[in-house]
Enzyme design. Structure first.
Site, PDB file in Angstrom:
ATOM      1  N   SER A  11       0.852  -1.184   0.000  1.00 50.67           N
ATOM      2  CA  SER A  11       0.000   0.000   0.000  1.00 50.67           C
ATOM      3  C   SER A  11       0.886   1.230   0.000  1.00 50.67           C
ATOM      4  O   SER A  11       2.110   1.130   0.032  1.00 50.67           O
ATOM      5  CB  SER A  11      -0.895   0.000   1.246  1.00 50.67           C
ATOM      6  N   LYS A  12       0.268   2.408  -0.013  1.00 51.04           N
ATOM      7  CA  LYS A  12       1.054   3.641  -0.052  1.00 51.04           C
ATOM      8  C   LYS A  12       1.972   3.767   1.163  1.00 51.04           C
ATOM      9  O   LYS A  12       3.064   4.310   1.072  1.00 51.04           O
ATOM     10  CB  LYS A  12       0.129   4.853  -0.149  1.00 51.04           C
ATOM     11  N   ARG A  13       1.531   3.250   2.294  1.00 56.11           N
ATOM     12  CA  ARG A  13       2.387   3.366   3.483  1.00 56.11           C
ATOM     13  C   ARG A  13       3.631   2.482   3.356  1.00 56.11           C
ATOM     14  O   ARG A  13       4.643   2.728   4.000  1.00 56.11           O
ATOM     15  CB  ARG A  13       1.605   3.008   4.745  1.00 56.11           C
ATOM     16  N   HIS A  14       3.564   1.471   2.509  1.00 53.29           N
ATOM     17  CA  HIS A  14       4.731   0.608   2.278  1.00 53.29           C
ATOM     18  C   HIS A  14       5.650   1.147   1.186  1.00 53.29           C
ATOM     19  O   HIS A  14       6.824   0.832   1.143  1.00 53.29           O
ATOM     20  CB  HIS A  14       4.275  -0.802   1.836  1.00 53.29           C
ATOM     21  N   GLY A  15       5.095   1.907   0.276  1.00 51.29           N
ATOM     22  CA  GLY A  15       5.909   2.352  -0.853  1.00 51.29           C
ATOM     23  C   GLY A  15       5.237   2.165  -2.198  1.00 51.29           C
ATOM     24  O   GLY A  15       5.892   2.216  -3.230  1.00 51.29           O
TER      25      GLY A  15
END
Length: 473
Positions: free
Chosen positions: A242-246
């Site tokens: 997800s966006k929090r992972h990259g």
């Protein structure tokens, strides 16, 4: 004589080139180059409502920045709609497709029945074998592919192995909408066939599409391309990326200061391996790349590993090449355009000279840019809190003592300056840090910087002495 390898990267222009798409493009590119073949670029823009020119531009720009060149012009899938309709007509004529006149209300009722009976939601074949004479007046039909109802469809996949689909679980998909627009699975098959694609390399989320497309190939009596469905990318915690992972666009990684070569290296290791090799050149990647070395399990994206790898690339890059990378980066960096505006010939030479010292501490081009800020600082320098504390703890007096030492240096270069300051420190029984820390604070306004004698050399005698004198007692 073997058929030349032709791969393709086929993104949908509904957003940026995300990191998973970039890896897919890299794998296609590396395999085609390994085999002296071609990689084609097809923009799958059949979703007219969501496809945008801005997204197309972002995809092309992202691939160009990553160094993933394609052969020939990028092809718009939408522009080939007439050809797709032609094949749909051929499937109708051969009995492999049929007109379906189901209304939206009838399809909703099918879904409701399937949900109530806890069955998979699928088209029930209402119009599969009905004669055209039954067609209701004034209704524009869709065209559905007549999927085999018995037996199996088998995908022999380079990454996933032998994957078997029971044909009874694959319903009759729409290949042409009532408005005459072709759908994804038909368009992909026709385009891959017409473009001469020999190898399809894409995400494992397309595996069911592969079964449907294989059936269309068989109905058209066309050979099925070699297939490889690469594993998904997960975050470090094993959850879907997800966006929090990259899960960001390639342009975000450029803005964060990653080098294209480092990102290529890192993405290659997400699902592909060559023994225990972690760091390798792009030339080595091309030399080693085989589809059989793509794993089956999801890969894990780790920002810390990417950052460390990027730091390795920065430290090992030649100063001139790194300077050029920084120049390419600045237009996309926060504060970068303003910095470029300050780069006259003298500052440009200073910045080149500073590369050797700057790159030892930097893991990204952002850190490299920030480390070079001392070159552009206006006198008197603004100091951070730690630098202020250094000056308050005897730093001003130390600078006053160093002024004559530095003034006496005949050769203003890092080795000579270091020798002079070390000799003075030894004569005064001082630790070198007691002198280096005030120097760093006065010259950069910070408690961290490239090696301080490199800073003195890069700034030059006149600017260095002026900054030191500003801060001395």
């Amino acid at each position: 004589m073997s058929v030349p390898v032709v791969t393709r990267f086929a993104p949908s222009p509904t957003g940026y080139l995300h990191i998973g798409g970039a890896r897919t493009a890299l794998f296609n590119w590396a395999f085609s180059r390994h085999n002296d073949g071609k990689m084609l670029l097809r923009i799958e823009d059949t979703d007219r409502e969501r496809s945008t020119q801005a997204a197309i531009a972002a995809i092309l720009d992202g691939m160009t920045w990553l160094g993933l060149t394609w052969d020939g012009d990028a092809v718009s899938q939408h522009s080939r709609a007439a050809r797709h309709r032609e094949v749909a007509g051929q499937l109708l004529a051969s009995g492999h497709a049929y007109h379906c006149y189901c209304s939206p209300q009838e399809l909703d009722a099918m879904r409701a029945r399937a949900e109530a009976e806890k069955r998979p939601i699928r088209y029930d074949g209402t119009w599969r074998d009905r004669p055209p004479s039954d067609a209701p007046a004034g209704v524009k039909p869709v065209i559905r592919f007549k999927s085999p109802q018995e037996g199996e469809t088998i995908i022999n996949d380079n990454a996933q192995g032998r994957v078997v689909f029971a044909n009874k679980d694959l319903d009759d998909l729409i290949i042409l909408r009532s408005d005459g627009n072709p759908t994804y699975n038909l368009s992909v098959v026709v385009d891959d066939r017409d473009m001469g694609v020999t190898h399809i390399v894409r995400g494992v989320d397309h595996l069911t599409n592969a079964a449907r497309q294989t059936q269309i190939y068989a109905a058209m009596d066309w050979p099925v391309p070699d297939m490889t469905h690469v594993p998904l990318i997960h975050g470090p915690d094993g959850a879907k990326l997800s966006k929090r992972h990259g899960a960001l666009g390639v342009e975000a990684y450029r803005a964060m200061g990653y080098l294209p070569a480092a990102l290529r290296n890192y993405l290659a290791r997400l699902g592909w391996s060559h023994g225990d090799d972690e760091i390798f050149t792009t030339e080595q990647l091309v030399k080693w790349f085989e589809l059989s070395s793509i794993g089956k399990s999801p890969a894990r994206f780790d920002f810390a590993k990417l950052q460390n790898l990027n730091g390795h690339y920065i430290r090992n890059m030649g100063d001139d090449d790194l300077f050029q990378e920084l120049m390419s980066f600045l237009p996309h960096a926060e504060g970068g355009p303003a910095l470029l505006a300050k780069l006259d010939d003298a500052k440009r030479e200073q910045l080149k000279m500073a590369m050797a010292g700057l790159k030892e501490r930097a893991k990204t081009l952002v850190e490299l840019k920030n480390g070079a800020a001392f070159l552009f600082a206006a006198r008197p320098l603004t100091m951070d809190d730690k630098a202020k504390q250094v000056m308050a703890d005897g730093g001003k007096a130390a600078l006053a003592e160093l002024i004559p030492v530095l003034t006496a240096c005949a050769d203003w270069n890092a080795p000579s300056l270091e020798a002079a300051v070390k000799a003075y420190a030894e004569a005064q029984a001082l630790k070198l840090g007691k002198l280096a820390q005030p120097l760093r604070a006065s010259l950069t306004g910070s408690s961290t910087s490239p090696p301080i004698f490199d800073v003195l050399a890069v700034l030059g005698r006149e600017e260095s002495m002026a900054r030191i004198s500003d801060m001395a007692v």
